[in-house]
Design a protein around this motif. Structure first.
Motif, PDB file in Angstrom:
ATOM      1  N   MET A   1       0.811  -1.193   0.000  1.00  0.00           N
ATOM      2  CA  MET A   1       0.000   0.000   0.000  1.00  0.00           C
ATOM      3  C   MET A   1       0.858   1.262   0.000  1.00  0.00           C
ATOM      4  SD  MET A   1      -3.219  -0.450  -0.094  1.00  0.00           S
ATOM      5  CE  MET A   1      -4.714  -0.601   0.786  1.00  0.00           C
ATOM      6  N   ILE A   2       1.993   1.220   0.703  1.00  0.00           N
ATOM      7  CA  ILE A   2       2.872   2.389   0.751  1.00  0.00           C
ATOM      8  C   ILE A   2       3.377   2.704  -0.653  1.00  0.00           C
ATOM      9  CG2 ILE A   2       5.094   3.264   1.593  1.00  0.00           C
ATOM     10  CD1 ILE A   2       3.037   3.235   3.763  1.00  0.00           C
ATOM     11  N   VAL A   3       3.809   1.681  -1.366  1.00  0.00           N
ATOM     12  CA  VAL A   3       4.335   1.880  -2.719  1.00  0.00           C
ATOM     13  C   VAL A   3       3.244   2.462  -3.609  1.00  0.00           C
ATOM     14  CG1 VAL A   3       5.261   0.713  -4.751  1.00  0.00           C
ATOM     15  CG2 VAL A   3       6.083   0.094  -2.479  1.00  0.00           C
ATOM     16  N   ARG A   4       2.049   1.919  -3.488  1.00  0.00           N
ATOM     17  CA  ARG A   4       0.944   2.408  -4.321  1.00  0.00           C
ATOM     18  C   ARG A   4       0.641   3.869  -4.010  1.00  0.00           C
ATOM     19  NH1 ARG A   4      -5.183   0.079  -4.603  1.00  0.00           N
ATOM     20  NH2 ARG A   4      -5.789   1.288  -6.394  1.00  0.00           N
ATOM     21  N   LYS A   5       0.615   4.207  -2.722  1.00  0.00           N
ATOM     22  CA  LYS A   5       0.322   5.594  -2.343  1.00  0.00           C
ATOM     23  C   LYS A   5       1.390   6.541  -2.882  1.00  0.00           C
ATOM     24  CE  LYS A   5      -0.391   8.737   1.466  1.00  0.00           C
ATOM     25  NZ  LYS A   5      -0.561   8.927   2.885  1.00  0.00           N
ATOM     26  N   LEU A   6       2.649   6.189  -2.689  1.00  0.00           N
ATOM     27  CA  LEU A   6       3.736   7.044  -3.170  1.00  0.00           C
ATOM     28  C   LEU A   6       3.692   7.180  -4.684  1.00  0.00           C
ATOM     29  CD1 LEU A   6       6.613   5.768  -0.865  1.00  0.00           C
ATOM     30  CD2 LEU A   6       5.448   7.976  -0.721  1.00  0.00           C
ATOM     31  N   ARG A   7       3.397   6.082  -5.363  1.00  0.00           N
ATOM     32  CA  ARG A   7       3.317   6.097  -6.825  1.00  0.00           C
ATOM     33  C   ARG A   7       2.166   6.993  -7.287  1.00  0.00           C
ATOM     34  NH1 ARG A   7       0.212   3.432 -10.275  1.00  0.00           N
ATOM     35  NH2 ARG A   7      -0.556   1.898  -8.779  1.00  0.00           N
ATOM     36  N   LEU A   8       1.009   6.850  -6.649  1.00  0.00           N
ATOM     37  CA  LEU A   8      -0.151   7.653  -7.043  1.00  0.00           C
ATOM     38  C   LEU A   8       0.039   9.130  -6.717  1.00  0.00           C
ATOM     39  CD1 LEU A   8      -3.042   5.248  -5.993  1.00  0.00           C
ATOM     40  CD2 LEU A   8      -2.270   5.788  -8.308  1.00  0.00           C
ATOM     41  N   GLN A   9       0.735   9.440  -5.614  1.00  0.00           N
ATOM     42  CA  GLN A   9       1.016  10.834  -5.279  1.00  0.00           C
ATOM     43  C   GLN A   9       1.785  11.524  -6.396  1.00  0.00           C
ATOM     44  OE1 GLN A   9       3.124  10.567  -1.536  1.00  0.00           O
ATOM     45  NE2 GLN A   9       1.298  11.085  -0.362  1.00  0.00           N
ATOM     46  N   ARG A  10       2.633  10.770  -7.055  1.00  0.00           N
ATOM     47  CA  ARG A  10       3.456  11.338  -8.120  1.00  0.00           C
ATOM     48  C   ARG A  10       2.799  11.214  -9.496  1.00  0.00           C
ATOM     49  NH1 ARG A  10       6.080   9.974  -3.867  1.00  0.00           N
ATOM     50  NH2 ARG A  10       8.071  10.872  -3.278  1.00  0.00           N
ATOM     51  N   GLY A  11       1.677  10.508  -9.551  1.00  0.00           N
ATOM     52  CA  GLY A  11       0.975  10.356 -10.819  1.00  0.00           C
ATOM     53  C   GLY A  11       1.656   9.386 -11.766  1.00  0.00           C
ATOM     54  N   TRP A  12       2.399   8.433 -11.215  1.00  0.00           N
ATOM     55  CA  TRP A  12       3.130   7.479 -12.037  1.00  0.00           C
ATOM     56  C   TRP A  12       2.317   6.210 -12.249  1.00  0.00           C
ATOM     57  CZ3 TRP A  12       8.258   7.580  -8.769  1.00  0.00           C
ATOM     58  CH2 TRP A  12       8.892   8.806  -8.937  1.00  0.00           C
ATOM     59  N   SER A  13       2.487   5.596 -13.398  1.00  0.00           N
ATOM     60  CA  SER A  13       1.906   4.284 -13.645  1.00  0.00           C
ATOM     61  C   SER A  13       2.855   3.224 -13.084  1.00  0.00           C
ATOM     62  CB  SER A  13       1.732   4.057 -15.154  1.00  0.00           C
ATOM     63  OG  SER A  13       3.006   3.965 -15.774  1.00  0.00           O
ATOM     64  N   GLN A  14       2.373   2.012 -12.980  1.00  0.00           N
ATOM     65  CA  GLN A  14       3.241   0.915 -12.534  1.00  0.00           C
ATOM     66  C   GLN A  14       4.378   0.713 -13.533  1.00  0.00           C
ATOM     67  OE1 GLN A  14       0.424  -2.313 -12.049  1.00  0.00           O
ATOM     68  NE2 GLN A  14       0.230  -1.911  -9.850  1.00  0.00           N
ATOM     69  N   ASP A  15       4.077   0.868 -14.811  1.00  0.00           N
ATOM     70  CA  ASP A  15       5.117   0.732 -15.841  1.00  0.00           C
ATOM     71  C   ASP A  15       6.209   1.780 -15.661  1.00  0.00           C
ATOM     72  OD1 ASP A  15       3.922  -1.419 -17.202  1.00  0.00           O
ATOM     73  OD2 ASP A  15       2.632  -0.068 -18.334  1.00  0.00           O
ATOM     74  N   HIS A  16       5.804   3.017 -15.377  1.00  0.00           N
ATOM     75  CA  HIS A  16       6.773   4.098 -15.204  1.00  0.00           C
ATOM     76  C   HIS A  16       7.640   3.843 -13.968  1.00  0.00           C
ATOM     77  CE1 HIS A  16       8.470   8.063 -15.755  1.00  0.00           C
ATOM     78  NE2 HIS A  16       8.200   8.367 -14.488  1.00  0.00           N
ATOM     79  N   LEU A  17       7.017   3.418 -12.866  1.00  0.00           N
ATOM     80  CA  LEU A  17       7.778   3.112 -11.655  1.00  0.00           C
ATOM     81  C   LEU A  17       8.750   1.969 -11.904  1.00  0.00           C
ATOM     82  CD1 LEU A  17       8.443   3.516  -8.690  1.00  0.00           C
ATOM     83  CD2 LEU A  17       6.475   2.056  -8.121  1.00  0.00           C
ATOM     84  N   ALA A  18       8.316   0.960 -12.624  1.00  0.00           N
ATOM     85  CA  ALA A  18       9.197  -0.163 -12.946  1.00  0.00           C
ATOM     86  C   ALA A  18      10.399   0.317 -13.753  1.00  0.00           C
ATOM     87  CB  ALA A  18       8.428  -1.238 -13.715  1.00  0.00           C
ATOM     88  N   GLU A  19      10.153   1.205 -14.687  1.00  0.00           N
ATOM     89  CA  GLU A  19      11.231   1.758 -15.511  1.00  0.00           C
ATOM     90  C   GLU A  19      12.220   2.559 -14.656  1.00  0.00           C
ATOM     91  OE1 GLU A  19      11.406   5.126 -18.924  1.00  0.00           O
ATOM     92  OE2 GLU A  19       9.902   3.559 -19.215  1.00  0.00           O
ATOM     93  N   LEU A  20      11.697   3.381 -13.751  1.00  0.00           N
ATOM     94  CA  LEU A  20      12.560   4.207 -12.902  1.00  0.00           C
ATOM     95  C   LEU A  20      13.395   3.371 -11.926  1.00  0.00           C
ATOM     96  CD1 LEU A  20      10.126   7.122 -11.984  1.00  0.00           C
ATOM     97  CD2 LEU A  20      12.079   7.226 -13.540  1.00  0.00           C
ATOM     98  N   THR A  21      12.801   2.310 -11.402  1.00  0.00           N
ATOM     99  CA  THR A  21      13.483   1.493 -10.407  1.00  0.00           C
ATOM    100  C   THR A  21      14.312   0.373 -11.014  1.00  0.00           C
ATOM    101  OG1 THR A  21      11.553   0.059 -10.189  1.00  0.00           O
ATOM    102  CG2 THR A  21      11.748   1.898  -8.623  1.00  0.00           C
ATOM    103  N   GLY A  22      14.029   0.033 -12.256  1.00  0.00           N
ATOM    104  CA  GLY A  22      14.710  -1.103 -12.871  1.00  0.00           C
ATOM    105  C   GLY A  22      14.102  -2.433 -12.451  1.00  0.00           C
ATOM    106  N   LEU A  23      12.934  -2.379 -11.807  1.00  0.00           N
ATOM    107  CA  LEU A  23      12.239  -3.590 -11.394  1.00  0.00           C
ATOM    108  C   LEU A  23      11.249  -4.010 -12.467  1.00  0.00           C
ATOM    109  CD1 LEU A  23      11.417  -2.585  -7.693  1.00  0.00           C
ATOM    110  CD2 LEU A  23      13.278  -4.060  -8.489  1.00  0.00           C
ATOM    111  N   ASN A  24      10.821  -5.237 -12.397  1.00  0.00           N
ATOM    112  CA  ASN A  24       9.823  -5.762 -13.310  1.00  0.00           C
ATOM    113  C   ASN A  24       8.450  -5.224 -12.903  1.00  0.00           C
ATOM    114  OD1 ASN A  24       7.828  -7.646 -14.402  1.00  0.00           O
ATOM    115  ND2 ASN A  24       9.611  -8.870 -15.003  1.00  0.00           N
ATOM    116  N   VAL A  25       7.556  -5.002 -13.844  1.00  0.00           N
ATOM    117  CA  VAL A  25       6.211  -4.527 -13.549  1.00  0.00           C
ATOM    118  C   VAL A  25       5.494  -5.525 -12.638  1.00  0.00           C
ATOM    119  CG1 VAL A  25       3.958  -3.909 -14.534  1.00  0.00           C
ATOM    120  CG2 VAL A  25       6.043  -3.241 -15.702  1.00  0.00           C
TER     121      VAL A  25
END
Length: 158
Positions: A1-25
Motif C-alpha cells: 500500500m505504501i508503494v501504491r500511495k507514493l506512486r499515485l502521489q506522483r501520478g506514475w503508472s506501474q510501468d513508469h515506476l518499474a522503468e525508474l526502479t529497474g524492477l519488473n512490472v
C-alpha cells in the motif's frame, strides 16, 4: 500500500515506476498487493521515492508514523478510499468487457439469437450486481455478520 500511495502521489503508472526502479512490472504489482519486497527492491524504491529503506520493510512504523517529506503513511481513510476505488475500477473493467464482447458476439451470431439473448441477459445481471456492490448500494450481508467474521478471523473481539 505504501508503494501504491507514493506512486499515485506522483501520478506514475506501474510501468513508469518499474522503468525508474529497474524492477519488473510484475514485481511492482506483487509489492502493491502486499508481498514483501527484497532488500534490492526496497533500495530501488527508496531511491526513487527519496525515502528511507525502512519505509518498505515489514513491521516498519510507516503505517502509523508520518515520514517527511514523502508522507509515506497510509491512514485508515486512505486505505478505505483505495479499496473503494479499486472496486470501482474492477466494475468498470467488467462493464467494458461486457459491452465489447456482447457487441462482438451480437455481430457474429445476431442480436436476436436466443442464445445470445440468454448469455447477454445473464451476464448483464452479473454486471448490474457488480455495479451495485461497487457503489455500495447493494449490501447483501449485514454489518453484524461482517463484524462476526472479522472477530472470528482475528480470534478476538473488535
Amino acid at each position: 500500500m505504501i508503494v501504491r500511495k507514493l506512486r499515485l502521489q506522483r501520478g506514475w503508472s506501474q510501468d513508469h515506476l518499474a522503468e525508474l526502479t529497474g524492477l519488473n512490472v510484475r514485481t511492482i504489482q506483487r509489492i502493491e498487493r502486499g508481498q514483501s519486497p527484497s532488500l534490492e527492491s526496497q533500495k530501488a524504491l527508496a531511491s526513487v521515492f527519496e525515502v528511507d529503506v525502512s519505509t518498505f520493510q515489514p513491521g516498519a512504523p510507516t503505517m502509523t508514523q508520518d515520514l517527511e517529506p514523502a508522507r509515506a503513511t497510509i491512514e485508515d481513510d486512505e486505505r478505505e478510499a483505495m479499496a473503494y476505488v479499486k472496486g470501482l475500477i474492477g466494475f468498470y473493467s467488467h462493464l467494458a468487457s461486457f459491452v465489447i464482447l456482447m457487441l462482438i458476439a451480437g455481430i457474429a451470431v445476431g442480436f436476436n439469437n436466443p442464445i445470445f439473448l440468454w448469455v447477454a441477459g445473464g451476464w448483464g445481471v452479473g454486471v448490474i450486481c457488480h455495479g451495485l456492490n461497487a457503489y455500495e448500494l447493494l449490501k447483501p450481508f449485514s454489518v453484524r455478520l461482517e463484524k462476526r467474521l472479522i472477530e472470528k478471523r482475528l480470534g478476538r473481539r473488535l
